[in-house]
Design a protein around this motif. Structure first.
Motif, PDB file in Angstrom:
ATOM      1  N   ALA A  34       0.828  -1.204   0.000  1.00  0.00           N
ATOM      2  CA  ALA A  34       0.000   0.000   0.000  1.00  0.00           C
ATOM      3  C   ALA A  34       0.864   1.257   0.000  1.00  0.00           C
ATOM      4  CB  ALA A  34      -0.916  -0.006   1.230  1.00  0.00           C
ATOM      5  N   SER A  35       0.220   2.371  -0.322  1.00  0.00           N
ATOM      6  CA  SER A  35       0.872   3.673  -0.232  1.00  0.00           C
ATOM      7  C   SER A  35      -0.197   4.706   0.100  1.00  0.00           C
ATOM      8  CB  SER A  35       1.557   4.040  -1.552  1.00  0.00           C
ATOM      9  OG  SER A  35       0.600   4.193  -2.582  1.00  0.00           O
ATOM     10  N   GLY A  36       0.227   5.774   0.724  1.00  0.00           N
ATOM     11  CA  GLY A  36      -0.735   6.819   1.051  1.00  0.00           C
ATOM     12  C   GLY A  36      -1.164   7.611  -0.172  1.00  0.00           C
ATOM     13  N   PRO A 147      -4.030   3.420  -4.058  1.00  0.00           N
ATOM     14  CA  PRO A 147      -3.452   4.423  -3.155  1.00  0.00           C
ATOM     15  C   PRO A 147      -4.523   5.025  -2.246  1.00  0.00           C
ATOM     16  CG  PRO A 147      -3.628   5.289  -5.389  1.00  0.00           C
ATOM     17  CD  PRO A 147      -3.976   3.846  -5.469  1.00  0.00           C
ATOM     18  N   GLY A 148      -4.099   5.503  -1.093  1.00  0.00           N
ATOM     19  CA  GLY A 148      -5.030   6.168  -0.194  1.00  0.00           C
ATOM     20  C   GLY A 148      -5.518   5.286   0.942  1.00  0.00           C
ATOM     21  N   THR A 149      -6.552   5.761   1.631  1.00  0.00           N
ATOM     22  CA  THR A 149      -7.093   5.066   2.809  1.00  0.00           C
ATOM     23  C   THR A 149      -8.622   5.090   2.770  1.00  0.00           C
ATOM     24  OG1 THR A 149      -6.935   7.134   4.068  1.00  0.00           O
ATOM     25  CG2 THR A 149      -5.095   5.605   4.268  1.00  0.00           C
ATOM     26  N   GLY A 150      -9.203   4.617   1.673  1.00  0.00           N
ATOM     27  CA  GLY A 150     -10.650   4.722   1.483  1.00  0.00           C
ATOM     28  C   GLY A 150     -11.401   3.418   1.624  1.00  0.00           C
ATOM     29  N   ASP A 151     -12.548   3.351   0.926  1.00  0.00           N
ATOM     30  CA  ASP A 151     -13.470   2.221   1.046  1.00  0.00           C
ATOM     31  C   ASP A 151     -12.835   0.879   0.667  1.00  0.00           C
ATOM     32  OD1 ASP A 151     -15.478   3.843   1.898  1.00  0.00           O
ATOM     33  OD2 ASP A 151     -16.542   3.931  -0.019  1.00  0.00           O
ATOM     34  N   VAL A 152     -12.066   0.871  -0.423  1.00  0.00           N
ATOM     35  CA  VAL A 152     -11.486  -0.397  -0.887  1.00  0.00           C
ATOM     36  C   VAL A 152     -10.531  -0.965   0.158  1.00  0.00           C
ATOM     37  CG1 VAL A 152     -10.018  -1.474  -2.636  1.00  0.00           C
ATOM     38  CG2 VAL A 152     -11.755   0.164  -3.330  1.00  0.00           C
ATOM     39  N   VAL A 166       2.811  -3.849   3.720  1.00  0.00           N
ATOM     40  CA  VAL A 166       4.061  -3.192   3.343  1.00  0.00           C
ATOM     41  C   VAL A 166       3.694  -1.802   2.817  1.00  0.00           C
ATOM     42  CG1 VAL A 166       6.016  -3.227   1.747  1.00  0.00           C
ATOM     43  CG2 VAL A 166       5.218  -5.365   2.795  1.00  0.00           C
ATOM     44  N   ILE A 167       4.275  -0.765   3.393  1.00  0.00           N
ATOM     45  CA  ILE A 167       3.998   0.614   2.976  1.00  0.00           C
ATOM     46  C   ILE A 167       5.143   1.097   2.091  1.00  0.00           C
ATOM     47  CG2 ILE A 167       3.451   2.957   3.725  1.00  0.00           C
ATOM     48  CD1 ILE A 167       1.454   0.978   4.803  1.00  0.00           C
ATOM     49  N   VAL A 168       4.791   1.619   0.910  1.00  0.00           N
ATOM     50  CA  VAL A 168       5.790   2.136  -0.034  1.00  0.00           C
ATOM     51  C   VAL A 168       5.705   3.655  -0.067  1.00  0.00           C
ATOM     52  CG1 VAL A 168       6.607   2.102  -2.432  1.00  0.00           C
ATOM     53  CG2 VAL A 168       5.558   0.054  -1.449  1.00  0.00           C
ATOM     54  N   SER A 169       6.883   4.300   0.002  1.00  0.00           N
ATOM     55  CA  SER A 169       6.927   5.757  -0.073  1.00  0.00           C
ATOM     56  C   SER A 169       8.236   6.195  -0.712  1.00  0.00           C
ATOM     57  CB  SER A 169       6.811   6.376   1.323  1.00  0.00           C
ATOM     58  OG  SER A 169       6.859   7.798   1.257  1.00  0.00           O
ATOM     59  N   THR A 170       8.227   7.368  -1.314  1.00  0.00           N
ATOM     60  CA  THR A 170       9.483   8.018  -1.677  1.00  0.00           C
ATOM     61  C   THR A 170       9.964   8.796  -0.449  1.00  0.00           C
ATOM     62  OG1 THR A 170       8.380  10.022  -2.475  1.00  0.00           O
ATOM     63  CG2 THR A 170       8.730   8.254  -4.081  1.00  0.00           C
ATOM     64  N   ALA A 179       2.162   8.387   3.697  1.00  0.00           N
ATOM     65  CA  ALA A 179       2.614   7.060   4.132  1.00  0.00           C
ATOM     66  C   ALA A 179       2.318   6.857   5.614  1.00  0.00           C
ATOM     67  CB  ALA A 179       4.112   6.911   3.857  1.00  0.00           C
ATOM     68  N   ARG A 180       2.501   7.913   6.404  1.00  0.00           N
ATOM     69  CA  ARG A 180       2.184   7.837   7.838  1.00  0.00           C
ATOM     70  C   ARG A 180       0.695   7.557   8.047  1.00  0.00           C
ATOM     71  NH1 ARG A 180       4.213  10.017  12.811  1.00  0.00           N
ATOM     72  NH2 ARG A 180       5.981  10.973  11.736  1.00  0.00           N
ATOM     73  N   ARG A 181      -0.152   8.249   7.257  1.00  0.00           N
ATOM     74  CA  ARG A 181      -1.602   8.015   7.367  1.00  0.00           C
ATOM     75  C   ARG A 181      -1.937   6.561   7.012  1.00  0.00           C
ATOM     76  NH1 ARG A 181      -1.784  13.143   4.441  1.00  0.00           N
ATOM     77  NH2 ARG A 181      -2.275  14.819   5.898  1.00  0.00           N
ATOM     78  N   GLY A 182      -1.284   6.047   5.969  1.00  0.00           N
ATOM     79  CA  GLY A 182      -1.527   4.660   5.571  1.00  0.00           C
ATOM     80  C   GLY A 182      -1.156   3.684   6.668  1.00  0.00           C
TER      81      GLY A 182
END
Length: 280
Positions: A34-36, A147-152, A166-170, A179-182
């Motif tokens: 995932a990613s934010g 991407p994001g933190t929604g319904d899906v 696993v969180i992916v960020s630049t 990424a922190r929110r995710g």
């Protein structure tokens, strides 16, 4: 009623409204990538993570689920086209390349067709991708999340047991905020965060070999330390990763001896270690 009792009652009431988690038939462990925010290389990381898990231990079977309904990338990255065939019990049979069975919304719509759906239709599509696919027997199912933190994201985390995220960020500050929110979202829904991957960490000039941190330096590493999760590794910003991804030939397969492929295998190894630590 004391404060502790009130909190327990609220927790029970919230739990009543949640769907009961049901494992995906034949799948031992689900790892979500995932990613934010979009554009940080999440899908490329998910593909090479899946192939890296297989490269580390060829006895392990790994599948890849593209849950990014609006922007499916797995068909392009895995060089797959066509409609899935149906099994005798009317379940979709994944398309396979490089030994990895894959399922994506991109197999069910035309390449250039926009998916203009409201929330209920998206949820229905996710339910179908989760429950109506004949995966066979898998040690790992890697899920490329939108991407994001929604319904899906909520629907997936509430419907199936997930081994970890696993969180992916630049390293860029604006990407790190999301990424922190995710990471916090997964913690709220009781999904273990296996760690952070710092993508596009450094660019090395192919001529003079000078290294430039285009998006900043060590941002994801510092974020991992500040929120108390593992740092899984760095992936460089490299032309060959982009070129091979566009050709549908992931770097772990097309250039297995390259430093870029080794970086993905190191991330895969760190993911396995995190999973083992969770189970001890």
């Amino acid at each position: 009623m004391d404060n502790k009792g009130l909190q327990e009652r609220q927790k029970q009431q919230m739990a009543r409204g949640l769907p009961k988690q049901k494992p995906i038939t034949g799948v031992k462990r689900v790892i979500v990538v995932a990613s934010g925010k979009g554009g940080v290389g999440k899908s490329t990381t998910a593909v090479n993570l899946a192939l890296g898990l297989m490269a580390i231990d060829q006895s392990k079977s790994v599948g890849l689920l593209d849950a990014d309904v609006y922007g499916p990338s797995i068909p392009k990255l895995m060089n797959l086209k066509g409609n899935p065939e149906l099994s005798d019990d009317n379940r979709m049979i994944p398309l396979i390349n490089y030994g990895v069975p894959c399922m994506s919304m991109g197999f069910l719509v035309e390449d250039t067709s926009p998916i203009v759906w409201r929330g209920l239709m998206v949820m229905s599509a996710i339910e179908r991708l989760l429950r109506q696919v004949e995966w066979g027997s898998l040690d790992y199912l890697v899920v490329d999340m939108p991407p994001g933190t929604g319904d899906v994201q909520l629907s997936i985390t509430q419907n199936i047991p997930i081994a970890g995220a696993v969180i992916v960020s630049t390293p860029q500050d604006v990407a790190l905020l999301d990424a922190r929110r995710g990471a916090e979202m997964f913690r709220k829904v009781n999904v273990p965060v296996l760690g952070l991957v710092q993508n596009m960490s450094v660019f090395q000039c192919p001529n003079c070999h000078h290294q430039t941190h285009i998006f900043g330096s060590n941002g994801a590493k510092q974020l991992a330390e500040s929120i108390g999760v593992k740092f899984l590794g760095d992936i460089p910003l490299h032309l060959s990763i982009r070129e091979m991804s566009d050709k549908g030939q992931p770097i772990v397969i097309s250039s297995p001896d390259s430093p870029e492929a080794e970086a993905y295998r190191k991330v895969a190894s760190a993911v396995i270690q995190s999973l083992q630590e969770l189970n001890t």
